[in-house]
Motif scaffolding. Sequence first.
Motif, mmCIF file in Angstrom:
data_model
loop_
_atom_site.group_PDB
_atom_site.id
_atom_site.type_symbol
_atom_site.label_atom_id
_atom_site.label_comp_id
_atom_site.label_asym_id
_atom_site.label_seq_id
_atom_site.Cartn_x
_atom_site.Cartn_y
_atom_site.Cartn_z
ATOM 1 N N MET A 188 43.325 21.627 18.986
ATOM 2 C CA MET A 188 42.561 20.431 18.641
ATOM 3 C C MET A 188 41.476 20.691 17.599
ATOM 4 O O MET A 188 41.317 19.901 16.661
ATOM 5 C CB MET A 188 41.974 19.775 19.896
ATOM 6 N N PRO A 189 40.737 21.806 17.674
ATOM 7 C CA PRO A 189 39.700 22.038 16.650
ATOM 8 C C PRO A 189 40.259 22.215 15.242
ATOM 9 O O PRO A 189 39.524 22.036 14.266
ATOM 10 C CB PRO A 189 39.020 23.329 17.137
ATOM 11 N N LEU A 190 41.537 22.540 15.132
ATOM 12 C CA LEU A 190 42.163 22.736 13.826
ATOM 13 C C LEU A 190 42.830 21.467 13.308
ATOM 14 O O LEU A 190 43.376 21.461 12.205
ATOM 15 C CB LEU A 190 43.216 23.851 13.921
ATOM 16 N N SER A 191 42.779 20.397 14.095
ATOM 17 C CA SER A 191 43.514 19.174 13.782
ATOM 18 C C SER A 191 42.600 18.115 13.184
ATOM 19 O O SER A 191 41.442 17.967 13.593
ATOM 20 C CB SER A 191 44.176 18.620 15.047
ATOM 21 N N ASP A 192 43.150 17.348 12.255
ATOM 22 C CA ASP A 192 42.412 16.244 11.655
ATOM 23 C C ASP A 192 42.525 14.974 12.493
ATOM 24 O O ASP A 192 41.658 14.105 12.436
ATOM 25 C CB ASP A 192 42.937 15.970 10.245
ATOM 26 N N ILE A 193 43.609 14.862 13.263
ATOM 27 C CA ILE A 193 43.817 13.703 14.125
ATOM 28 C C ILE A 193 44.693 14.118 15.295
ATOM 29 O O ILE A 193 45.596 14.951 15.145
ATOM 30 C CB ILE A 193 44.471 12.526 13.352
ATOM 31 N N ILE A 194 44.416 13.549 16.468
ATOM 32 C CA ILE A 194 45.289 13.695 17.632
ATOM 33 C C ILE A 194 45.804 12.311 18.000
ATOM 34 O O ILE A 194 45.131 11.306 17.758
ATOM 35 C CB ILE A 194 44.575 14.354 18.827
ATOM 36 N N THR A 195 47.011 12.253 18.588
ATOM 37 C CA THR A 195 47.657 10.952 18.814
ATOM 38 C C THR A 195 48.154 10.799 20.253
ATOM 39 O O THR A 195 49.348 10.590 20.489
ATOM 40 C CB THR A 195 48.837 10.768 17.841
ATOM 41 N N PRO A 196 47.272 10.868 21.246
ATOM 42 C CA PRO A 196 47.742 10.749 22.631
ATOM 43 C C PRO A 196 48.139 9.325 23.004
ATOM 44 O O PRO A 196 47.525 8.352 22.551
ATOM 45 C CB PRO A 196 46.525 11.205 23.440
ATOM 46 N N ASN A 197 49.178 9.206 23.853
ATOM 47 C CA ASN A 197 49.430 7.920 24.489
ATOM 48 C C ASN A 197 48.480 7.799 25.682
ATOM 49 O O ASN A 197 47.655 8.691 25.932
ATOM 50 C CB ASN A 197 50.899 7.767 24.890
ATOM 51 N N LEU A 198 48.566 6.716 26.424
ATOM 52 C CA LEU A 198 47.587 6.506 27.495
ATOM 53 C C LEU A 198 47.620 7.588 28.576
ATOM 54 O O LEU A 198 46.568 8.104 28.958
ATOM 55 C CB LEU A 198 47.769 5.117 28.108
ATOM 56 N N PRO A 199 48.806 7.966 29.101
ATOM 57 C CA PRO A 199 48.809 9.043 30.105
ATOM 58 C C PRO A 199 48.241 10.351 29.563
ATOM 59 O O PRO A 199 47.539 11.069 30.284
ATOM 60 C CB PRO A 199 50.297 9.179 30.461
ATOM 61 N N GLU A 200 48.529 10.661 28.313
ATOM 62 C CA GLU A 200 47.999 11.893 27.720
ATOM 63 C C GLU A 200 46.494 11.789 27.511
ATOM 64 O O GLU A 200 45.756 12.762 27.729
ATOM 65 C CB GLU A 200 48.726 12.176 26.405
ATOM 66 N N ALA A 201 46.029 10.619 27.077
ATOM 67 C CA ALA A 201 44.586 10.421 26.912
ATOM 68 C C ALA A 201 43.869 10.516 28.263
ATOM 69 O O ALA A 201 42.763 11.064 28.352
ATOM 70 C CB ALA A 201 44.308 9.070 26.258
ATOM 71 N N GLU A 202 44.501 10.011 29.317
ATOM 72 C CA GLU A 202 43.915 10.122 30.656
ATOM 73 C C GLU A 202 43.788 11.584 31.073
ATOM 74 O O GLU A 202 42.794 11.985 31.692
ATOM 75 C CB GLU A 202 44.769 9.351 31.658
ATOM 76 N N ALA A 203 44.800 12.387 30.725
ATOM 77 C CA ALA A 203 44.742 13.821 31.042
ATOM 78 C C ALA A 203 43.613 14.504 30.285
ATOM 79 O O ALA A 203 42.993 15.443 30.785
ATOM 80 C CB ALA A 203 46.079 14.480 30.717
ATOM 81 N N LEU A 204 43.326 14.022 29.087
ATOM 82 C CA LEU A 204 42.283 14.635 28.257
ATOM 83 C C LEU A 204 40.880 14.184 28.653
ATOM 84 O O LEU A 204 39.921 14.961 28.565
ATOM 85 C CB LEU A 204 42.526 14.307 26.779
ATOM 86 N N CYS A 205 40.756 12.914 29.089
ATOM 87 C CA CYS A 205 39.421 12.394 29.399
ATOM 88 C C CYS A 205 39.078 12.498 30.886
ATOM 89 O O CYS A 205 37.903 12.500 31.256
ATOM 90 C CB CYS A 205 39.266 10.948 28.930
#
Length: 258
Positions: free
Chosen positions: A128-145
């Motif tokens: 993630m620190p090397l990325s300009d953008i991340i594109t999670p769907n809702l389940p993936e965003a829930e895992a991240l937040c």
Amino acid sequence: MNTALTIAGTDPSGGAGMQADLKTFTAMKVYGMCAITAVLAQNTCGVRLIENVSIPMVEAQLDCVFEDIFPDAVKIGMVSSIPIIEAIAGKLRQYGAKNVVLDTVMVSTSGHRLIDEDAQSALTQKLMPLSDIITPNLPEAEALCGFAITDKASQQRAAEKIAEGYGGYILIKGGHFDGGDDMLYKDGRVRWYPTRRVETHNTHGTGCTLSSAITAGLAKGLPMEEAVERAKEYITGALASGLDLGKGNGPVDHCFAL
């Protein structure tokens, strides 16, 4: 010609993964290259088997691309183990990769988990620190937040939470709840992209396709917000084309405009 590299797993049925990425690059008139991270046995009905590529092979593929045809943009898809994540991060730093799009692939459309649970933290800490953008769907965003996303307000809160440890763009796709739109977030700025609903069950590879379409836009020099907008138009057209293949969630029509 502009060039783009996808670092991803395979899909022998052609709807997702590296095959979807290369089709998307071609459809958007960008020269596509690939480095394979895993060989998957999957189709429109689900994933049967995953076999990771060896670390030396992953690194050698990346060396071959960066040393010869330097990509204008890089898309990272399925990376299912810590050693692979570390190898990719090392090569991105070594070559100074630019316009990096991280599709935080964790679960397939059919519900199959595609990343080791212990690798998820490595993904957030090293890629993630090397990325300009991340594109999670809702389940993936829930895992991240770490909390449930049920509406636009919680979608924005999720982006704010993820942004506490990440400074790039965050595109949280809202297609998993009724009335959901995609939201692009960075540094407290929010842009909503209305989603035109297409009545179809053929959604295999939509996440891969959207992220690779963003990558193609960045490779062509588009600013991030426009790259996302063009990618949204492309995936909507690919869904609306009405391609109907397979016995499960069929693929989108990557070549609808050709």
